[in-house]
Design an enzyme around this catalytic site. Structure first.
Site, PDB file in Angstrom:
ATOM      1  CB  THR A 133      23.566  64.566  53.367  1.00 53.11           C
ATOM      2  OG1 THR A 133      22.702  63.587  52.889  1.00 53.11           O
ATOM      3  CG2 THR A 133      23.837  63.937  54.666  1.00 53.11           C
ATOM      4  CE1 TYR A 159      28.144  61.071  53.617  1.00 51.37           C
ATOM      5  CE2 TYR A 159      25.743  60.681  53.166  1.00 51.37           C
ATOM      6  CZ  TYR A 159      26.843  61.419  52.952  1.00 51.37           C
ATOM      7  OH  TYR A 159      26.790  62.672  52.395  1.00 51.37           O
TER       8      TYR A 159
HETATM    9  P1  NAD Z   1      32.758  63.068  46.592  1.00 51.01           P
HETATM   10  O1  NAD Z   1      32.972  61.969  47.290  1.00 51.01           O
HETATM   11  O2  NAD Z   1      32.602  62.996  45.142  1.00 51.01           O
HETATM   12  O3  NAD Z   1      33.865  63.950  47.027  1.00 51.01           O
HETATM   13  C1  NAD Z   1      34.570  64.305  48.239  1.00 51.01           C
HETATM   14  C2  NAD Z   1      35.870  65.256  47.945  1.00 51.01           C
HETATM   15  O4  NAD Z   1      36.430  65.259  49.390  1.00 51.01           O
HETATM   16  C3  NAD Z   1      36.898  64.306  47.229  1.00 51.01           C
HETATM   17  O5  NAD Z   1      37.550  65.172  46.373  1.00 51.01           O
HETATM   18  C4  NAD Z   1      38.031  63.982  48.279  1.00 51.01           C
HETATM   19  O6  NAD Z   1      39.237  63.606  47.733  1.00 51.01           O
HETATM   20  C5  NAD Z   1      37.747  64.893  49.416  1.00 51.01           C
HETATM   21  N1  NAD Z   1      38.042  64.562  50.701  1.00 51.01           N
HETATM   22  C6  NAD Z   1      37.565  63.542  51.406  1.00 51.01           C
HETATM   23  N2  NAD Z   1      38.474  63.455  52.619  1.00 51.01           N
HETATM   24  C7  NAD Z   1      39.142  64.531  52.612  1.00 51.01           C
HETATM   25  C8  NAD Z   1      39.927  65.032  53.708  1.00 51.01           C
HETATM   26  N3  NAD Z   1      40.221  64.475  54.703  1.00 51.01           N
HETATM   27  N4  NAD Z   1      40.759  66.264  53.428  1.00 51.01           N
HETATM   28  C9  NAD Z   1      40.642  66.842  52.338  1.00 51.01           C
HETATM   29  N5  NAD Z   1      39.785  66.512  51.282  1.00 51.01           N
HETATM   30  C10 NAD Z   1      39.048  65.336  51.321  1.00 51.01           C
HETATM   31  O7  NAD Z   1      31.584  63.788  47.444  1.00 51.01           O
HETATM   32  P2  NAD Z   1      30.570  64.712  46.951  1.00 51.01           P
HETATM   33  O8  NAD Z   1      29.229  63.931  46.419  1.00 51.01           O
HETATM   34  O9  NAD Z   1      31.005  65.651  45.787  1.00 51.01           O
HETATM   35  O10 NAD Z   1      29.780  65.250  48.095  1.00 51.01           O
HETATM   36  C11 NAD Z   1      30.327  66.550  48.601  1.00 51.01           C
HETATM   37  C12 NAD Z   1      29.562  66.901  49.855  1.00 51.01           C
HETATM   38  O11 NAD Z   1      28.168  67.180  49.804  1.00 51.01           O
HETATM   39  C13 NAD Z   1      29.988  65.834  50.938  1.00 51.01           C
HETATM   40  O12 NAD Z   1      30.058  66.770  52.292  1.00 51.01           O
HETATM   41  C14 NAD Z   1      28.519  65.439  51.085  1.00 51.01           C
HETATM   42  O13 NAD Z   1      28.392  64.883  52.156  1.00 51.01           O
HETATM   43  C15 NAD Z   1      27.542  66.276  50.654  1.00 51.01           C
HETATM   44  N6  NAD Z   1      26.341  65.821  49.954  1.00 51.01           N
HETATM   45  C16 NAD Z   1      26.359  65.182  48.654  1.00 51.01           C
HETATM   46  C17 NAD Z   1      25.188  64.901  48.093  1.00 51.01           C
HETATM   47  C18 NAD Z   1      25.145  63.956  46.804  1.00 51.01           C
HETATM   48  O14 NAD Z   1      24.029  63.572  46.269  1.00 51.01           O
HETATM   49  N7  NAD Z   1      26.644  63.324  46.342  1.00 51.01           N
HETATM   50  C19 NAD Z   1      24.035  65.081  48.440  1.00 51.01           C
HETATM   51  C20 NAD Z   1      23.892  66.153  49.706  1.00 51.01           C
HETATM   52  C21 NAD Z   1      25.161  66.410  50.321  1.00 51.01           C
HETATM   53  O1  DAU Z   2      20.507  62.017  50.128  1.00 56.52           O
HETATM   54  C1  DAU Z   2      21.696  62.540  49.731  1.00 56.52           C
HETATM   55  C2  DAU Z   2      22.693  61.505  49.654  1.00 56.52           C
HETATM   56  O2  DAU Z   2      22.669  60.955  48.577  1.00 56.52           O
HETATM   57  C3  DAU Z   2      24.207  62.208  49.899  1.00 56.52           C
HETATM   58  O3  DAU Z   2      24.576  62.596  51.201  1.00 56.52           O
HETATM   59  C4  DAU Z   2      25.179  60.756  49.504  1.00 56.52           C
HETATM   60  O4  DAU Z   2      26.555  61.539  49.538  1.00 56.52           O
HETATM   61  C5  DAU Z   2      25.149  60.263  47.993  1.00 56.52           C
HETATM   62  O5  DAU Z   2      26.022  59.259  47.817  1.00 56.52           O
HETATM   63  C6  DAU Z   2      23.802  59.903  48.087  1.00 56.52           C
HETATM   64  O6  DAU Z   2      23.238  58.710  49.016  1.00 56.52           O
HETATM   65  P1  DAU Z   2      22.486  57.356  48.229  1.00 56.52           P
HETATM   66  O7  DAU Z   2      22.727  56.376  49.191  1.00 56.52           O
HETATM   67  O8  DAU Z   2      21.030  58.004  48.422  1.00 56.52           O
HETATM   68  O9  DAU Z   2      23.099  57.458  46.766  1.00 56.52           O
HETATM   69  P2  DAU Z   2      23.245  56.299  45.881  1.00 56.52           P
HETATM   70  O10 DAU Z   2      23.589  56.966  44.418  1.00 56.52           O
HETATM   71  O11 DAU Z   2      24.385  55.394  46.512  1.00 56.52           O
HETATM   72  O12 DAU Z   2      22.161  55.288  45.877  1.00 56.52           O
HETATM   73  C7  DAU Z   2      20.884  55.945  45.357  1.00 56.52           C
HETATM   74  C8  DAU Z   2      19.791  54.926  45.527  1.00 56.52           C
HETATM   75  O13 DAU Z   2      20.182  53.772  44.631  1.00 56.52           O
HETATM   76  C9  DAU Z   2      19.688  54.075  46.943  1.00 56.52           C
HETATM   77  O14 DAU Z   2      18.317  53.993  47.393  1.00 56.52           O
HETATM   78  C10 DAU Z   2      20.327  52.850  46.890  1.00 56.52           C
HETATM   79  C11 DAU Z   2      20.144  52.577  45.261  1.00 56.52           C
HETATM   80  N1  DAU Z   2      21.330  51.770  44.766  1.00 56.52           N
HETATM   81  C12 DAU Z   2      22.577  52.294  44.616  1.00 56.52           C
HETATM   82  C13 DAU Z   2      23.670  51.581  44.022  1.00 56.52           C
HETATM   83  C14 DAU Z   2      24.889  52.109  44.032  1.00 56.52           C
HETATM   84  C15 DAU Z   2      21.026  50.526  44.015  1.00 56.52           C
HETATM   85  O15 DAU Z   2      19.842  50.130  43.679  1.00 56.52           O
HETATM   86  N2  DAU Z   2      21.975  49.807  43.260  1.00 56.52           N
HETATM   87  C16 DAU Z   2      23.208  50.364  43.292  1.00 56.52           C
HETATM   88  O16 DAU Z   2      24.185  49.673  42.849  1.00 56.52           O
END
Ligand code: NAD
Ligand code: DAU
Length: 355
Positions: A133, A159
């Site tokens: 991330t 995180y």
């Molecule tokens: P998510 O929380 O939606 O999914 C995570 C998945 O990992 C789930 O299916 C969960 O069951 C599985 N998991 C958790 N712990 C585990 C374990 N110990 N063993 C096996 N499986 C396990 O997450 P996401 O948003 O899909 O993110 C995926 C990856 O991308 C993560 O590494 C996150 O840090 C990274 N990432 C996410 C974002 C974002 O915006 N969501 C952005 C940049 C990077």
């Molecule tokens: O930047 C990449 C990351 O983006 C990933 O690594 C994380 O897994 C992913 O969860 C995401 O993190 P953020 O904290 O940026 O995402 P989130 O959707 O939780 O929040 C986005 C922005 O919105 C952040 O500034 C917090 C704000 N927010 C979030 C929630 C849930 C609100 O204002 N209200 C809310 O209820």
């Protein structure tokens, strides 16, 4: 030929599985612990597909992972599995240490044992791709240039710190043991199968349920949004042509303050799913107590992946967000399934004290 994907039942992982299988006949072994964030409903259309093999288990389970590696002899491991929600890491950091730090380390050790036993030519073409991330770089000042691959690591949330630790472990396994690794650091994703604890799907879910749309603090925190399938295409490209040992930043060149994102979502819903009383969903916007240690701004400089590997996002924020809203409107059954049970306990724990 096969690949092993971890966390393929989560948001990005399941989108990756679908995108990958749309263009490959290789076996994809999908190892997922099915935490609250993992959902087999994301993979329903693959239930009868012989190219997809789902395995329920923990990345930290050495015996299981080594058995899978020995049996399927993957040419690559793509590591998505993680605890991913910043607010949950503030409420309970230890799950993040278990999976993101210890789990990644155990996985690296399982993979190293497998990789060490391969013949030299197979060893050379093997890849471990670690999905990370932009949050590892900390928070940017308003006029600072976007994060590139040489920025210092300054993680601010539990995180982000756990992901930073996992990036360092991956780097060390390359430098010390020679494991061929690639790391990607991506900005905020959005799109289908996004769990409604994160801003965009939470706002869509609450809007249609007639609930408040919670904006933390002043709503002027900036995130760089990328449509999830663009992220998946970037990962495939890095796997195909990335240089082992390198890191690649992935982002949409698309910085938006949170309040603007929420107002855009409200306008899209006003058009596609108007409120019964004719008022705008924007009336449901409610400012609430800020997230502890809330990072003010993230932005990704995606120049390296674009010039070296020729990747660029295909969706604009407008096209990606329209597709996302349409998906949520068409998939209300999915939303109902994932928001039953434990989801309600989380909403109470995170939002009750913010009014
Ligand atoms: P998510 O929380 O939606 O999914 C995570 C998945 O990992 C789930 O299916 C969960 O069951 C599985 N998991 C958790 N712990 C585990 C374990 N110990 N063993 C096996 N499986 C396990 O997450 P996401 O948003 O899909 O993110 C995926 C990856 O991308 C993560 O590494 C996150 O840090 C990274 N990432 C996410 C974002 C974002 O915006 N969501 C952005 C940049 C990077
Ligand atoms: O930047 C990449 C990351 O983006 C990933 O690594 C994380 O897994 C992913 O969860 C995401 O993190 P953020 O904290 O940026 O995402 P989130 O959707 O939780 O929040 C986005 C922005 O919105 C952040 O500034 C917090 C704000 N927010 C979030 C929630 C849930 C609100 O204002 N209200 C809310 O209820």
């Amino acid at each position: 030929m096969s690949i092993l994907v971890t966390g393929g039942a989560g948001f990005i992982g399941s989108n990756f599985v679908h995108t990958w299988l749309a263009g490959s006949d290789e076996l994809l072994v999908n190892l997922d612990k099915l935490t609250y964030a993992g959902n087999l409903g994301n993979l329903q259309s693959l239930a009868q597909d012989p190219r997809h093999m789902f395995v329920h288990g923990d990345i930290a389970d050495r015996e299981l992972v080594q058995a899978l590696l020995t049996q399927h002899q993957p040419r690559a491991v793509l590591h998505f599995a993680a605890e991913s929600h910043v607010d949950r890491s503030i409420h309970g950091p230890l799950d993040f240490i278990h999976t993101n730090v210890v789990g990644t380390c155990q996985l690296l050790e399982s993979v190293r044992a497998y990789w060490s036993g391969l013949s030299p030519d197979v060893q050379q073409s093997f890849l471990f791709l670690h999905v990370s991330t932009d949050e590892v770089y900390g928070s940017l000042k308003p006029q600072a240039p976007a994060f590139n691959e040489t920025n210092l690591y300054e993680p601010n949330s539990p995180y982000a710190a756990s992901k930073a630790a996992s990036d360092h472990l991956v780097r060390a396994w390359h430098h010390t043991y020679g494991l061929p690794v690639l790391t990607t650091n991506c900005s905020n994703n959005y799109g289908p199968f996004h769990f409604p604890e994160k801003l965009i799907p939470l706002v869509l879910h609450n809007a249609m349920a007639g609930k408040p749309l919670p904006i933390y603090g002043d709503g002027m925190q900036i995130r760089d949004w990328l449509f999830v399938q663009d992220h998946c295409r970037a990962i495939s490209r890095v796997l195909e042509a990335g240089r082992p040992g390198e890191t690649y930043n992935i982002g949409g060149w698309n910085e938006k303050p949170n309040i603007e994102v929420v107002n855009t979502l409200c306008s899209l819903l006003d058009e596609l799913h108007p409120r019964a009383d004719g008022k705008s969903y924007a009336e449901q916007i409610t400012y609430v107590k800020d997230r502890a240690g809330h990072d003010r701004r993230y932005a990704i400089d995606a120049f390296k992946i674009s010039t070296e590997l020729g990747w660029r996002p295909q969706e604009t924020f407008e096209t990606g967000l329209s597709k996302t809203v349409a998906w949520y409107l068409q998939n209300q059954c999915w939303v109902e399934n994932v928001t039953s049970g434990g989801y309600r306990d989380w909403v109470t724990a995170n939002y009750a004290g913010r009014a």
